[in-house]
Design a protein around this motif. Structure first.
Motif, PDB file in Angstrom:
ATOM      1  N   GLY A 202       0.771  -1.232   0.000  1.00 50.43           N
ATOM      2  CA  GLY A 202       0.000   0.000   0.000  1.00 50.43           C
ATOM      3  C   GLY A 202       0.801   1.279   0.000  1.00 50.43           C
ATOM      4  N   GLY A 203       2.124   1.199  -0.085  1.00 52.13           N
ATOM      5  CA  GLY A 203       2.936   2.404  -0.191  1.00 52.13           C
ATOM      6  C   GLY A 203       2.710   3.098  -1.522  1.00 52.13           C
ATOM      7  N   VAL A 204       2.707   4.432  -1.510  1.00 45.78           N
ATOM      8  CA  VAL A 204       2.434   5.211  -2.726  1.00 45.78           C
ATOM      9  C   VAL A 204       3.446   6.348  -2.832  1.00 45.78           C
ATOM     10  CG1 VAL A 204       0.760   6.628  -3.983  1.00 45.78           C
ATOM     11  CG2 VAL A 204      -0.046   4.748  -2.547  1.00 45.78           C
ATOM     12  N   ALA A 205       4.080   6.476  -3.985  1.00 46.20           N
ATOM     13  CA  ALA A 205       4.921   7.643  -4.268  1.00 46.20           C
ATOM     14  C   ALA A 205       3.985   8.782  -4.652  1.00 46.20           C
ATOM     15  CB  ALA A 205       5.908   7.334  -5.390  1.00 46.20           C
ATOM     16  N   GLU A 206       3.718   9.664  -3.702  1.00 46.91           N
ATOM     17  CA  GLU A 206       2.680  10.680  -3.885  1.00 46.91           C
ATOM     18  C   GLU A 206       3.142  11.881  -4.694  1.00 46.91           C
ATOM     19  OE1 GLU A 206      -0.332  10.404  -0.152  1.00 46.91           O
ATOM     20  OE2 GLU A 206       1.452  11.625   0.141  1.00 46.91           O
ATOM     21  N   ALA A 207       4.395  12.245  -4.570  1.00 46.54           N
ATOM     22  CA  ALA A 207       4.880  13.448  -5.243  1.00 46.54           C
ATOM     23  C   ALA A 207       6.385  13.341  -5.430  1.00 46.54           C
ATOM     24  CB  ALA A 207       4.545  14.689  -4.418  1.00 46.54           C
ATOM     25  N   ALA A 208       6.885  14.065  -6.431  1.00 40.57           N
ATOM     26  CA  ALA A 208       8.321  14.077  -6.713  1.00 40.57           C
ATOM     27  C   ALA A 208       8.698  15.408  -7.327  1.00 40.57           C
ATOM     28  CB  ALA A 208       8.709  12.934  -7.654  1.00 40.57           C
ATOM     29  N   SER A 209       9.913  15.840  -7.065  1.00 36.62           N
ATOM     30  CA  SER A 209      10.381  17.109  -7.616  1.00 36.62           C
ATOM     31  C   SER A 209      10.640  17.009  -9.110  1.00 36.62           C
ATOM     32  CB  SER A 209      11.676  17.531  -6.908  1.00 36.62           C
ATOM     33  OG  SER A 209      12.691  16.549  -7.125  1.00 36.62           O
ATOM     34  N   ASP A 210      10.923  15.794  -9.594  1.00 37.67           N
ATOM     35  CA  ASP A 210      11.313  15.627 -10.998  1.00 37.67           C
ATOM     36  C   ASP A 210      11.104  14.170 -11.383  1.00 37.67           C
ATOM     37  OD1 ASP A 210      13.312  17.056 -13.248  1.00 37.67           O
ATOM     38  OD2 ASP A 210      13.476  14.887 -13.169  1.00 37.67           O
ATOM     39  N   ARG A 211      10.605  13.952 -12.572  1.00 40.25           N
ATOM     40  CA  ARG A 211      10.442  12.585 -13.095  1.00 40.25           C
ATOM     41  C   ARG A 211      10.803  12.569 -14.586  1.00 40.25           C
ATOM     42  NH1 ARG A 211       4.671  11.086 -11.411  1.00 40.25           N
ATOM     43  NH2 ARG A 211       5.169  12.339  -9.590  1.00 40.25           N
ATOM     44  N   TYR A 212      11.869  13.316 -14.898  1.00 35.75           N
ATOM     45  CA  TYR A 212      12.206  13.551 -16.300  1.00 35.75           C
ATOM     46  C   TYR A 212      12.536  12.247 -17.031  1.00 35.75           C
ATOM     47  CZ  TYR A 212      14.269  15.715 -20.424  1.00 35.75           C
ATOM     48  OH  TYR A 212      14.544  16.093 -21.711  1.00 35.75           O
ATOM     49  N   TYR A 213      13.370  11.398 -16.434  1.00 36.09           N
ATOM     50  CA  TYR A 213      13.801  10.180 -17.121  1.00 36.09           C
ATOM     51  C   TYR A 213      12.947   8.963 -16.766  1.00 36.09           C
ATOM     52  CZ  TYR A 213      18.013  12.505 -18.812  1.00 36.09           C
ATOM     53  OH  TYR A 213      18.887  13.351 -19.444  1.00 36.09           O
ATOM     54  N   SER A 214      12.446   8.901 -15.541  1.00 35.08           N
ATOM     55  CA  SER A 214      11.676   7.723 -15.151  1.00 35.08           C
ATOM     56  C   SER A 214      10.830   8.034 -13.923  1.00 35.08           C
ATOM     57  CB  SER A 214      12.595   6.523 -14.892  1.00 35.08           C
ATOM     58  OG  SER A 214      13.696   6.881 -14.090  1.00 35.08           O
ATOM     59  N   SER A 215       9.885   7.148 -13.656  1.00 37.23           N
ATOM     60  CA  SER A 215       8.852   7.404 -12.666  1.00 37.23           C
ATOM     61  C   SER A 215       9.329   7.140 -11.245  1.00 37.23           C
ATOM     62  CB  SER A 215       7.645   6.517 -12.956  1.00 37.23           C
ATOM     63  OG  SER A 215       6.711   6.570 -11.896  1.00 37.23           O
ATOM     64  N   PRO A 216       8.893   7.974 -10.282  1.00 33.22           N
ATOM     65  CA  PRO A 216       9.201   7.685  -8.877  1.00 33.22           C
ATOM     66  C   PRO A 216       8.496   6.427  -8.379  1.00 33.22           C
ATOM     67  CG  PRO A 216       7.688   9.534  -9.043  1.00 33.22           C
ATOM     68  CD  PRO A 216       8.146   9.239 -10.436  1.00 33.22           C
ATOM     69  N   HIS A 217       7.472   5.952  -9.095  1.00 36.88           N
ATOM     70  CA  HIS A 217       6.807   4.711  -8.697  1.00 36.88           C
ATOM     71  C   HIS A 217       7.754   3.513  -8.787  1.00 36.88           C
ATOM     72  CE1 HIS A 217       2.895   6.387  -8.058  1.00 36.88           C
ATOM     73  NE2 HIS A 217       2.840   6.888  -9.265  1.00 36.88           N
ATOM     74  N   ASN A 218       8.820   3.655  -9.539  1.00 34.45           N
ATOM     75  CA  ASN A 218       9.791   2.560  -9.609  1.00 34.45           C
ATOM     76  C   ASN A 218      10.504   2.348  -8.273  1.00 34.45           C
ATOM     77  OD1 ASN A 218       9.230   2.075 -12.305  1.00 34.45           O
ATOM     78  ND2 ASN A 218      10.870   3.390 -13.054  1.00 34.45           N
ATOM     79  N   LEU A 219      10.578   3.390  -7.450  1.00 35.76           N
ATOM     80  CA  LEU A 219      11.333   3.301  -6.206  1.00 35.76           C
ATOM     81  C   LEU A 219      10.819   2.192  -5.286  1.00 35.76           C
ATOM     82  CD1 LEU A 219      11.980   6.976  -5.053  1.00 35.76           C
ATOM     83  CD2 LEU A 219      13.700   5.263  -5.669  1.00 35.76           C
ATOM     84  N   ASN A 220       9.497   2.033  -5.207  1.00 40.05           N
ATOM     85  CA  ASN A 220       8.934   1.061  -4.268  1.00 40.05           C
ATOM     86  C   ASN A 220       8.284  -0.112  -4.989  1.00 40.05           C
ATOM     87  OD1 ASN A 220       6.777   2.600  -5.216  1.00 40.05           O
ATOM     88  ND2 ASN A 220       5.663   2.548  -3.282  1.00 40.05           N
TER      89      ASN A 220
END
Length: 393
Positions: A202-220
């Motif tokens: 249930g963790g969600v990447a809610e916001a990011a300063s930059d996603r130019y090359y790839s998505s912050p959703h990849n982190l989790n």
């Protein structure tokens, strides 16, 4: 309100992603192209003049042409259709569906609909197709166009485990995406240590300063990153700032260890990183979990944390910019966090499942029925009673 309801649905996790464990468990027909193609992570491809034994090879799910009953009725009956059943990789609330007919130009279905159901356990296709299963409409039958990405927002506030794609009367769909918010079963998490930031919990990447090359959703995302493109990478900063990602955890918990993985980032890893925590329920400001710490390229960094303070959100700061493959935040839910997760799960269940959860937890059937009928519960005593039954304590 379920977390993620204020985020554009295409920015949310794909509950039907193969890497989460989703699968196409059955289809009415797949004569021209396999049903499994619906969930392929990569964008659809087309190679002209590439023929197999059944014709042009298509990167999608394609059924045969339906015919009528005879020369006087050569066209399919109005209710003729094909379908595919998809097990979601993680059960959750669906915020939107994407149907992509890329490269299907003369062979796409003119109409499609999407329904969803909640069937606990590990049901077989036969059990999913049984008469007693309640299928809820997510996307009403809607017209489709060829070679087009169709986005359908969904406003059904219920937890689902499976979806059914119906096309009428036949044809091909390249990809299916089911975006939403994971709603874990609290009985699988209570009392355990696990990754509080993981998508599957249930963790969600809610916001990011930059996603130019790839998505912050990849982190989790589940598993290790296989290539650099499966991590989160920002553009090169030309100022004196830094980049960051904010994640909502599975619930209020205490983070006791962190892993910041820069695997595959050889010359573009951040120089330093820090972790901040915040308990949104208490209104506290951000507090330090990990001070700014030097990172190495292509390395899995592991850190023991204090774990004494409660956090509902964690912010990863990278200095000044660069890429991170994965972020893992190991910890456990607090008692309040566990109760909140349990309540959210129970209130999003279909009535029959919610009733069963209470009676299996030892609650009197009449009391269980009254609580289930009163959802969403407003009184504290009722909520406490439901949570005790769900968690068995």
């Amino acid at each position: 309100m379920t977390p993620g309801s204020d985020i554009p649905f295409t920015d949310l996790v794909d509950l039907a992603a193969r890497r989460l464990g989703a699968g196409v468990v059955a289809a009415s027909d797949e004569s021209f192209a396999e049903k499994e193609n619906l969930l392929v992570a990569a964008a659809p491809e087309f190679r002209p003049h590439t023929f197999g034994h059944k014709g042009q090879i298509m990167d999608g799910w394609e059924t045969r042409r339906r015919r009528g009953s005879g020369p006087d009725r050569p066209y399919p009956a109005p209710d003729d259709h094909d379908w595919a059943l998809v097990r979601l990789g993680a059960p959750g609330v669906v915020r939107g569906v994407v149907l992509d007919t890329a490269h299907f130009t003369g062979n796409y279905p003119p109409y499609a609909a999407v329904h969803a159901a909640s069937v606990p356990g590990h049901p077989s296709p036969e059990e999913l197709l049984a008469d007693g299963v309640e299928w809820v409409e997510l996307v009403p039958e809607s017209p489709l166009r060829g070679d087009t990405v169709h986005e359908f927002p969904v406003a059904v506030e219920r937890r689902f485990t499976h979806v059914r794609l119906t096309i009428r009367p036949d044809g091909g769909v390249a990809r299916l995406r089911v975006h939403g918010v994971v709603v874990p079963d609290p009985r699988d998490l209570a009392g355990l240590t696990f990754d509080l930031a993981a998508q599957e919990h249930g963790g969600v990447a809610e916001a990011a300063s930059d996603r130019y090359y790839s998505s912050p959703h990849n982190l989790n995302a589940p598993g290790r990153a296989a290539v650099m493109g499966e991590g989160w990478e920002t553009r090169r900063r030309r100022d004196h700032g830094h980049d960051w990602v904010q994640l909502a955890l599975a619930g209020a918990g205490r983070v006791r260890a962190a892993e910041i993985d820069t695997t595959h980032f050889l010359h573009n890893a951040p120089g330093w990183a820090a972790l901040l925590g915040r308990d949104a329920a208490s209104g506290e400001e951000w507090f330090e979990l990990l001070p700014r710490t030097r990172l190495q390229p292509d390395t899995r960094h592991r850190f023991r944390l204090d774990g004494s303070r409660t956090a509902t959100h964690v912010r990863l700061e990278v200095h000044p910019d660069g890429g991170v493959a994965r972020l893992r935040l190991t910890g456990s839910l607090t008692e309040d966090g566990c109760r909140a997760v349990a309540m959210r799960w129970w209130e999003l269940l279909p009535a029959a499942e919610a009733l069963t959860a209470l009676t299996e937890g030892g609650l009197d059937p009449a009391a269980a029925e009254a609580l289930t009928a009163a959802r969403p519960l407003g009184d504290a005593d009722g909520r406490a009673t439901a949570v005790r039954a769900v968690l068995g304590r």
